[in-house]
Scaffold this active site. Structure first.
Site, short mmCIF file in Angstrom:
data_model
loop_
_atom_site.label_atom_id
_atom_site.label_comp_id
_atom_site.label_asym_id
_atom_site.label_seq_id
_atom_site.Cartn_x
_atom_site.Cartn_y
_atom_site.Cartn_z
N GLY A 1 0.84 -1.20 0.00
CA GLY A 1 0.00 0.00 0.00
C GLY A 1 0.87 1.25 0.00
N ARG B 1 -1.90 7.22 1.18
CA ARG B 1 -1.58 8.31 2.13
C ARG B 1 -0.64 7.82 3.23
NH1 ARG B 1 -6.93 9.58 0.49
NH2 ARG B 1 -7.55 7.69 1.56
N GLY C 1 -1.65 -2.38 9.69
CA GLY C 1 -2.31 -1.12 10.03
C GLY C 1 -3.64 -0.95 9.32
N THR D 1 -7.41 -1.12 8.26
CA THR D 1 -8.63 -1.30 9.08
C THR D 1 -9.81 -1.64 8.16
OG1 THR D 1 -9.29 1.02 8.96
CG2 THR D 1 -7.82 0.40 10.77
N ASN E 1 -4.77 1.65 15.43
CA ASN E 1 -4.21 3.00 15.53
C ASN E 1 -2.82 2.91 16.14
OD1 ASN E 1 -3.64 5.75 16.37
ND2 ASN E 1 -5.78 6.14 15.85
N HIS F 1 -13.28 11.80 10.33
CA HIS F 1 -12.16 11.56 9.42
C HIS F 1 -12.40 12.27 8.09
CE1 HIS F 1 -11.19 8.34 12.25
NE2 HIS F 1 -9.97 8.39 11.75
N LYS G 1 -12.08 8.51 3.49
CA LYS G 1 -12.03 7.27 4.28
C LYS G 1 -13.11 6.30 3.82
CE LYS G 1 -11.53 5.47 8.96
NZ LYS G 1 -10.45 4.56 8.56
N GLY H 1 -11.42 2.10 12.69
CA GLY H 1 -10.85 1.00 13.48
C GLY H 1 -10.59 1.43 14.92
N THR H 2 -10.21 2.69 15.10
CA THR H 2 -9.95 3.22 16.46
C THR H 2 -11.25 3.30 17.26
OG1 THR H 2 -8.15 4.48 15.55
CG2 THR H 2 -8.96 5.17 17.70
P1 NAD Z 1 -5.16 5.03 0.72
O1 NAD Z 1 -6.41 4.69 -0.03
O2 NAD Z 1 -4.55 6.39 0.57
O3 NAD Z 1 -4.01 3.97 0.35
C1 NAD Z 1 -4.20 2.60 0.21
C2 NAD Z 1 -3.18 2.09 -0.81
O4 NAD Z 1 -3.31 0.66 -0.86
C3 NAD Z 1 -3.42 2.63 -2.22
O5 NAD Z 1 -2.18 3.09 -2.77
C4 NAD Z 1 -3.94 1.42 -2.99
O6 NAD Z 1 -3.50 1.40 -4.36
C5 NAD Z 1 -3.31 0.26 -2.21
N1 NAD Z 1 -4.08 -0.97 -2.33
C6 NAD Z 1 -5.42 -1.13 -2.39
N2 NAD Z 1 -5.75 -2.43 -2.56
C7 NAD Z 1 -4.57 -3.10 -2.60
C8 NAD Z 1 -4.23 -4.48 -2.76
N3 NAD Z 1 -5.18 -5.40 -2.94
N4 NAD Z 1 -2.93 -4.80 -2.73
C9 NAD Z 1 -1.96 -3.88 -2.56
N5 NAD Z 1 -2.22 -2.55 -2.42
C10 NAD Z 1 -3.51 -2.19 -2.44
O7 NAD Z 1 -5.49 4.71 2.25
P2 NAD Z 1 -4.69 5.20 3.55
O8 NAD Z 1 -5.30 6.44 4.08
O9 NAD Z 1 -3.22 5.15 3.28
O10 NAD Z 1 -5.08 4.03 4.56
C11 NAD Z 1 -4.76 2.68 4.30
C12 NAD Z 1 -5.36 1.81 5.40
O11 NAD Z 1 -4.73 2.12 6.64
C13 NAD Z 1 -6.86 2.03 5.64
O12 NAD Z 1 -7.45 0.80 5.97
C14 NAD Z 1 -6.89 3.00 6.81
O13 NAD Z 1 -8.10 2.95 7.54
C15 NAD Z 1 -5.73 2.46 7.61
N6 NAD Z 1 -5.12 3.41 8.55
C16 NAD Z 1 -4.68 2.88 9.71
C17 NAD Z 1 -4.03 3.67 10.63
C18 NAD Z 1 -3.48 3.02 11.88
O14 NAD Z 1 -2.85 3.72 12.71
N7 NAD Z 1 -3.65 1.71 12.04
C19 NAD Z 1 -3.85 5.04 10.38
C20 NAD Z 1 -4.32 5.56 9.18
C21 NAD Z 1 -4.95 4.72 8.26
#
Ligand code: NAD
Length: 243
Positions: free
Chosen positions: A9, A13, A75, A77, A101, A132, A136, A142-143
């Site tokens: 990923g 972001r 990470g 969610t 989170n 958010h 999103k 998830g938090t």
């Molecule tokens: P985003 O949409 O900006 O990025 C996701 C990336 O994953 C994209 O570049 C997409 O092309 C890629 N992707 C999608 N499907 C895929 C697959 N099958 N295989 C490989 N890559 C794939 O999202 P984001 O804001 O970066 O968030 C990503 C995840 O992280 C979400 O689930 C979000 O809720 C979670 N998140 C968790 C935390 C934490 O602290 N745990 C914090 C922020 C976001």
């Protein structure tokens, strides 16, 4: 030696935020993303895998980690109950930190919420409000889901107590209800409030994330930690020594 990370990923972001701080946190990134990348090509040479992609991708990535005996940080969610069940079975086979989170402040919020719910008891109505950015994909966050789990545990309630938003002639609030409200808009990185309200007073515990760098640093801290652990499922509370 810098920690070698397979980042799934990487173009998202969170992926970009992690790549942005990797150098200063003694890590190098092998990036994989949706667009035709195959994580299997990079797995042999990495020390740890980090997943911030989409819920449907995590299972296959974890299978790859188990097959190659590589530690994992999850990470992503928004997994369904069936996906979570599959992940839990796989995750214990390698060292795995799975956290909704990765911020230090939010993990302290988890601990404070547990304490407040235990001390205040059933006389206090509990509601969780999260906000958010407009992009999103999942709700509640998830938090928020973790905060709700903690509240349900302390109040000895089941998921049936959750009340997702209110509309229409709802009647009086029952003391057994736990309200959940997901706001979406603009570029808000992440805000969570746990509200305890009684007749005569209200306590609000709020965390506001201003920059994704807090999650990125937390995920990298978890990556450095997890490579030294035995196989098992851990969360950020373990990484921070809050358990
Ligand atoms: P985003 O949409 O900006 O990025 C996701 C990336 O994953 C994209 O570049 C997409 O092309 C890629 N992707 C999608 N499907 C895929 C697959 N099958 N295989 C490989 N890559 C794939 O999202 P984001 O804001 O970066 O968030 C990503 C995840 O992280 C979400 O689930 C979000 O809720 C979670 N998140 C968790 C935390 C934490 O602290 N745990 C914090 C922020 C976001």
């Amino acid at each position: 030696m810098p920690l070698k990370i397979l980042l799934h990923g990487a173009r998202g972001r969170m992926g970009r935020a992690i790549a942005g701080v990797a150098g200063e946190m003694n890590a190098v990134i092998h990036a994989t993303d949706d667009a035709g990348d195959n994580p299997a090509r990079h797995v042999a040479g990495c020390d740890v895998i980090i997943d911030f992609s989409s819920p449907s991708a995590t299972g296959q990535l974890l299978e790859l980690a188990v097959a190659n005996a590589k530690p994992v940080v999850i990470g992503t969610t928004g997994h369904s109950a069936a996906e979570k069940k599959r992940l839990r079975t796989l995750a214990g086979k390698v060292p795995c930190v799975w956290a909704g989170n990765f911020s230090v402040g939010v993990n302290l919020l988890f601990a404070l919420t547990r304490r407040a719910a235990a001390v205040l008891g059933a006389d206090y109505d509990v509601e969780v409000v999260e906000m958010h950015h407009r992009f999103k994909q999942d709700a509640p966050s998830g938090t928020a889901a973790r905060l709700l789990e903690i509240i349900l545990e302390e109040r000895k309630l089941t998921a049936k107590a959750l009340r997702h938003g209110r509309s229409g002639l709802t009647g009086e609030r029952k003391s057994s209800e736990v309200g959940v409200h997901a706001l979406r808009g603009g570029d808000v990185v992440g805000e969570h409030t746990v509200l305890f309200a009684a007749l005569g007073e209200r306590l609000e515990l709020t965390h506001k994330a201003g920059d994704r760098v807090i999650f990125a640093c937390g995920a990298l801290r978890a990556a450095h930690w997890v490579v030294k652990q035995k196989p098992g499922l851990y969360d950020m509370q373990d990484v921070l020594g809050l358990t």
